[in-house]
Design a protein around this motif. Structure first.
Motif, PDB file in Angstrom:
ATOM      1  N   SER A 114      -7.958   6.564  -8.431  1.00 49.39           N
ATOM      2  CA  SER A 114      -7.718   7.651  -9.388  1.00 49.39           C
ATOM      3  C   SER A 114      -8.501   8.924  -9.018  1.00 49.39           C
ATOM      4  O   SER A 114      -9.663   8.821  -8.605  1.00 49.39           O
ATOM      5  N   PRO A 115      -7.881  10.121  -9.159  1.00 51.09           N
ATOM      6  CA  PRO A 115      -6.481  10.356  -9.528  1.00 51.09           C
ATOM      7  C   PRO A 115      -5.537  10.037  -8.369  1.00 51.09           C
ATOM      8  O   PRO A 115      -5.747  10.496  -7.239  1.00 51.09           O
ATOM      9  N   ALA A 116      -4.528   9.227  -8.653  1.00 50.56           N
ATOM     10  CA  ALA A 116      -3.685   8.653  -7.607  1.00 50.56           C
ATOM     11  C   ALA A 116      -2.878   9.699  -6.834  1.00 50.56           C
ATOM     12  O   ALA A 116      -2.502   9.470  -5.689  1.00 50.56           O
ATOM     13  N   ASN A 117      -2.618  10.846  -7.455  1.00 52.22           N
ATOM     14  CA  ASN A 117      -1.874  11.887  -6.747  1.00 52.22           C
ATOM     15  C   ASN A 117      -2.769  12.703  -5.821  1.00 52.22           C
ATOM     16  O   ASN A 117      -2.284  13.519  -5.043  1.00 52.22           O
ATOM     17  N   VAL A 118      -4.097  12.455  -5.876  1.00 48.31           N
ATOM     18  CA  VAL A 118      -5.055  13.200  -5.050  1.00 48.31           C
ATOM     19  C   VAL A 118      -5.743  12.302  -4.029  1.00 48.31           C
ATOM     20  O   VAL A 118      -5.835  12.633  -2.849  1.00 48.31           O
ATOM     21  N   MET A 119      -6.254  11.162  -4.462  1.00 46.23           N
ATOM     22  CA  MET A 119      -7.038  10.290  -3.591  1.00 46.23           C
ATOM     23  C   MET A 119      -6.181   9.696  -2.478  1.00 46.23           C
ATOM     24  O   MET A 119      -5.062   9.241  -2.717  1.00 46.23           O
ATOM     25  N   LYS A 120      -6.741   9.683  -1.266  1.00 43.10           N
ATOM     26  CA  LYS A 120      -5.977   9.245  -0.096  1.00 43.10           C
ATOM     27  C   LYS A 120      -5.857   7.729   0.028  1.00 43.10           C
ATOM     28  O   LYS A 120      -4.890   7.203   0.570  1.00 43.10           O
ATOM     29  N   LEU A 121      -6.868   7.012  -0.447  1.00 44.20           N
ATOM     30  CA  LEU A 121      -6.954   5.582  -0.159  1.00 44.20           C
ATOM     31  C   LEU A 121      -6.009   4.737  -1.012  1.00 44.20           C
ATOM     32  O   LEU A 121      -5.872   4.956  -2.211  1.00 44.20           O
ATOM     33  N   VAL A 122      -5.397   3.751  -0.351  1.00 42.46           N
ATOM     34  CA  VAL A 122      -4.705   2.669  -1.045  1.00 42.46           C
ATOM     35  C   VAL A 122      -5.105   1.362  -0.353  1.00 42.46           C
ATOM     36  O   VAL A 122      -4.888   1.208   0.856  1.00 42.46           O
ATOM     37  N   GLU A 123      -5.698   0.454  -1.102  1.00 41.26           N
ATOM     38  CA  GLU A 123      -5.975  -0.880  -0.554  1.00 41.26           C
ATOM     39  C   GLU A 123      -4.692  -1.700  -0.620  1.00 41.26           C
ATOM     40  O   GLU A 123      -4.123  -1.885  -1.705  1.00 41.26           O
ATOM     41  N   ILE A 124      -4.236  -2.169   0.529  1.00 46.00           N
ATOM     42  CA  ILE A 124      -3.045  -3.018   0.599  1.00 46.00           C
ATOM     43  C   ILE A 124      -3.526  -4.467   0.547  1.00 46.00           C
ATOM     44  O   ILE A 124      -4.138  -4.955   1.495  1.00 46.00           O
ATOM     45  N   VAL A 125      -3.269  -5.134  -0.562  1.00 44.58           N
ATOM     46  CA  VAL A 125      -3.796  -6.490  -0.742  1.00 44.58           C
ATOM     47  C   VAL A 125      -2.741  -7.502  -0.309  1.00 44.58           C
ATOM     48  O   VAL A 125      -1.653  -7.573  -0.878  1.00 44.58           O
ATOM     49  N   ARG A 126      -3.113  -8.255   0.703  1.00 49.09           N
ATOM     50  CA  ARG A 126      -2.195  -9.216   1.317  1.00 49.09           C
ATOM     51  C   ARG A 126      -2.407 -10.597   0.690  1.00 49.09           C
ATOM     52  O   ARG A 126      -3.444 -11.224   0.865  1.00 49.09           O
ATOM     53  N   GLY A 127      -1.400 -11.065  -0.027  1.00 48.96           N
ATOM     54  CA  GLY A 127      -1.490 -12.388  -0.623  1.00 48.96           C
ATOM     55  C   GLY A 127      -1.250 -13.485   0.396  1.00 48.96           C
ATOM     56  O   GLY A 127      -0.806 -13.228   1.524  1.00 48.96           O
ATOM     57  N   GLU A 128      -1.522 -14.708   0.000  1.00 53.19           N
ATOM     58  CA  GLU A 128      -1.325 -15.847   0.910  1.00 53.19           C
ATOM     59  C   GLU A 128       0.117 -15.961   1.373  1.00 53.19           C
ATOM     60  O   GLU A 128       0.384 -16.408   2.495  1.00 53.19           O
ATOM     61  N   LYS A 129       1.059 -15.555   0.520  1.00 54.43           N
ATOM     62  CA  LYS A 129       2.475 -15.726   0.842  1.00 54.43           C
ATOM     63  C   LYS A 129       3.202 -14.401   1.099  1.00 54.43           C
ATOM     64  O   LYS A 129       4.423 -14.397   1.288  1.00 54.43           O
ATOM     65  N   THR A 130       2.480 -13.288   1.124  1.00 50.91           N
ATOM     66  CA  THR A 130       3.123 -11.986   1.358  1.00 50.91           C
ATOM     67  C   THR A 130       3.807 -11.978   2.723  1.00 50.91           C
ATOM     68  O   THR A 130       3.192 -12.289   3.748  1.00 50.91           O
ATOM     69  N   ALA A 131       5.081 -11.602   2.748  1.00 46.36           N
ATOM     70  CA  ALA A 131       5.856 -11.604   3.995  1.00 46.36           C
ATOM     71  C   ALA A 131       5.434 -10.456   4.903  1.00 46.36           C
ATOM     72  O   ALA A 131       5.022  -9.390   4.435  1.00 46.36           O
TER      73      ALA A 131
END
Length: 692
Positions: A432-449
């Protein structure tokens, strides 16, 4: 071939062909020199045009060769530039799309330059903590004027070619086919002698001493932690006050000196770290990607609205889902107000405003989003709420849609199991604020393709975010480390500090905001709820009771005028609180701790080394892929000072053995068990190695 050669009529055409941006690799540099030799030897050829294939003239140095012998192999860029400048037949640079850094310096060495409109022209070296190193600081002022050149070189920002059309940088702006226009221009100047050289242009800059004195004052204020901008001023000043060759020496000396600075190494580390973060070792680059032509967001609050704006900014239609009409109206109004503010500042045209607002629509029905290609849940951070949302999404969303959660700490595997398609579930933790901050953590689940991972990484690049992959654990990378940081900050209060001392020490180190100012911004009640959940799940974890005492006093932060600090109505300036100071001092007495004077050095070491040690555990567990990923998370999401390079890079510069020694010292104090080095940290320190 990294550079091709052909002859059209009487003009030799050398085309840089090193995708994606025609970086000046060793092979490309050699190709340019070989092409020049052929052109000079061919009696039919009377002129030369240099251009770039694809979507760039040249983006400069080839980053794939950084820190390898090829980057220094002959012909060097300096040798290529000398060959261009000394060519006995006119050389014309045909510039399009992008000419940056060494690519622009290449064009500056040519006798003439032509360009199409829309080309991005820049000297971005300062963003890597260095000055241009191949004559850019000496040639550019001779062509565009001292003030314009200085602004470009000190900022590193790009300027459109048409905005420079009135300068001597471009001899002609080409409308229509660039190559046809460039060849026609080359033929027109083929017999003109002597051949013009940029180095011979006299600079007209009256009162330059006063001009540069003022420039130095301005730059020193704006770039306190970085030496490169001030050195850029010195180099441009040399172009005015010295002969060309002497100015080149000043530029070279500053370039080589800056390469060795910690600040430049930190910026280069961040540059390569961001690119490395986009690579997932077991997901090949050619993994098929799912088309993302539309999106949906569950929740129109501050976070949901900010996420929606990212999609609209990238031209992707997005639907916001809310349960109540008033919540939906409030969310859409907040988005419109954000865009209106940007419009008023002149950073958005009316056309873009209308387009972006028009791409965001609202609904109260899940049925309206069933055909969206991706849906992002941004509702309250509570597992029961998430369960209801994901069971509903599983029911209504089309097959192949990506189902993502914006959770900041909850178990993504559990969330995925609320659906019959866990392979389609992924975490996208926006900041936050999501329209400004550059970072996104991509969370990979055990079964995420794998194709879901590849698709979301590509999508984040499209919406101009920096994605970093994390495994599943409480808090993922950023917040799991932050928990250790804030725990240590609270322990410091028990032992002798007050909030303002801790915040000032870490802000002096370079953080945008200290832990207690940050706590007031995020909400004392929010951190209390997270702490309570973690204590229940991990009863072995020790937390200070000070935060609980603050919560019990009803001080929730900026939202109600008082947290760790006092606040005046409508003013976010933190004011040290006498009530909080007394509460902290009394708590120390209650737990039998004799308060002591604590140095700023101890504050900084304890906060930063708490981050470093927890990150070492994350690397061992495979939650984080690489140390540089940790640094990128903290540089882009948590206000870590960029000139320090991130917690892991900073630990490397301090020396891991020194980090372990300091931790051993703090282990003799209160909560000594906190300071047990992670096995990876202890191993690397013992072997004299580094994280990066």
């Amino acid at each position: 071939m990294s550079a091709t050669y052909e002859v059209e009529n009487r003009t030799a055409v050398i085309t840089l062909n090193n995708p994606p941006v025609n970086g000046l690799s060793h092979a490309t540099r050699a190709g340019i020199v070989d092409g020049l030799k052929m052109a000079m030897a061919d009696k039919i050829v009377n002129s030369v045009v240099i251009t770039g294939a694809g979507h760039a003239f040249s983006g400069g140095a080839d980053v794939r060769e950084f820190n390898t012998p090829k980057s220094f192999a002959e012909p060097t860029l300096h040798m290529v530039i000398a060959a261009l400048e000394d060519a006995q037949k006119p050389v014309v640079a045909a510039v399009h799309s992008t000419a940056m850094g060494g690519g622009l310096e290449l064009a500056l060495a040519c006798h003439y330059r032509v360009a199409t409109a829309g080309a991005q022209i820049a000297m971005p070296e300062v963003k890597l903590g260095i000055v241009p190193g191949a004559g850019g600081t000496q040639r550019l002022p001779r062509l565009v004027g001292v003030e314009t050149a200085l602004n470009m070189i000190v900022s590193g920002n790009s300027v459109l070619s048409e905005d420079l059309a009135g300068t001597r940088l471009f001899d002609q702006m080409i409308e229509g086919d660039l190559m046809a226009g460039a060849i026609a221009f080359a033929d027109k100047v083929a017999d003109v002698r002597p051949l013009p050289k940029v180095r011979d242009i006299k600079i007209d800059c009256p009162n330059y001493e006063t001009f540069f004195q003022q420039a130095r004052i301005t730059v020193s204020v704006q770039s306190a932690n970085f030496p490169a901008p001030e050195k850029c001023v010195d180099c441009v000043a040399a172009s005015v006050s010295m002969k060309f060759e002497d100015g080149m020496k000043v530029e070279r000396e500053n370039f080589l000196a800056l390469l060795q600075t910690t600040e430049s190494k930190a910026l280069r580390h961040a540059f390569f770290g961001e690119r490395a973060a986009g690579k997932i070792p077991d997901v090949p680059d050619d993994t098929p990607k799912r088309p993302i032509k539309s999106a949906a967001i569950i929740g129109a609050g501050t976070m949901g609205g900010g996420i929606a704006m990212n999609f609209a900014n990238a031209g992707i239609p997005v639907m916001l889902v809310e349960m109540k009409p008033e919540a939906l109206d409030k969310g859409l109004a907040a988005i419109r107000k954000n865009y209106e503010n940007t419009l008023k500042k002149g950073k958005l045209t009316q056309q873009k405003f209308d387009e972006r607002v028009g791409l965001i629509r609202g609904t109260l029905s899940y049925d309206d989003i069933k055909n969206a290609d991706i849906v992002i849940e941004a509702v309250f951070e509570e597992m029961g709420v998430k369960e209801k949302v994901f069971r509903k999404l599983d029911e209504v969303m089309k097959p192949g849609a990506i189902l993502s959660s914006n959770t900041s700490s909850l178990d993504l595997n559990k969330i995925a199991d609320f659906t019959k398609r866990p392979q389609d579930v992924i975490g996208l933790h926006f900041f936050s604020p999501a329209n400004v901050m550059k970072l996104v953590e991509i969370v990979r689940g055990e079964k995420t393709a794998n194709d879901v991972l590849a698709t979301t990484m590509a999508l984040l690049k499209k919406i101009k975010k920096t994605g970093v992959v994390s495994g599943v654990c409480d808090g993922f990378i950023g917040n799991r480390m932050l928990d250790m940081y804030t725990r240590q900050a609270a322990f410091l209060l028990e032992e002798g500090c007050l909030p303002e001392q801790v915040d000032k020490a870490i802000e002096k180190y370079g953080f945008a905001m200290g832990p207690f100012r940050m706590g007031d911004l995020a909400g004392v009640d929010v951190s209390w709820a997270i702490r309570k959940r973690r204590i229940a799940e991990r009863p072995d974890m020790e937390y200070s009771k000070i935060g609980d005492l603050l919560y019990e006093k009803g001080r929730y932060g900026q939202k109600n005028g008082g947290g760790w600090y006092d606040y005046k109505p409508g003013d976010r300036t933190p004011i040290p609180s006498l009530l909080v100071s007394e509460m902290i001092i009394n708590h120390s007495k209650d737990i039998g701790v004799e308060r002591r004077k604590i140095s700023d050095q101890e504050i900084v070491e304890r906060l930063i080394y708490a981050l470093v040690n927890e990150a070492a555990y994350l690397l061992e567990e495979g939650i984080a892929q690489r140390a540089s990923d940790v640094d990128i998370v903290y540089l882009t999401g948590y206000g870590f000072p960029r000139h320090r390079g991130g917690p892991m890079f900073y630990a490397d510069t301090v020396g891991l053995s020194n980090v372990v020694v300091a931790m051993g010292k703090y282990a003799l104090g209160r909560h000594g068990g906190f300071w047990k080095p992670a096995p990876l940290l202890a191993k690397l320190a013992a072997e004299g190695k580094t994280f990066n």
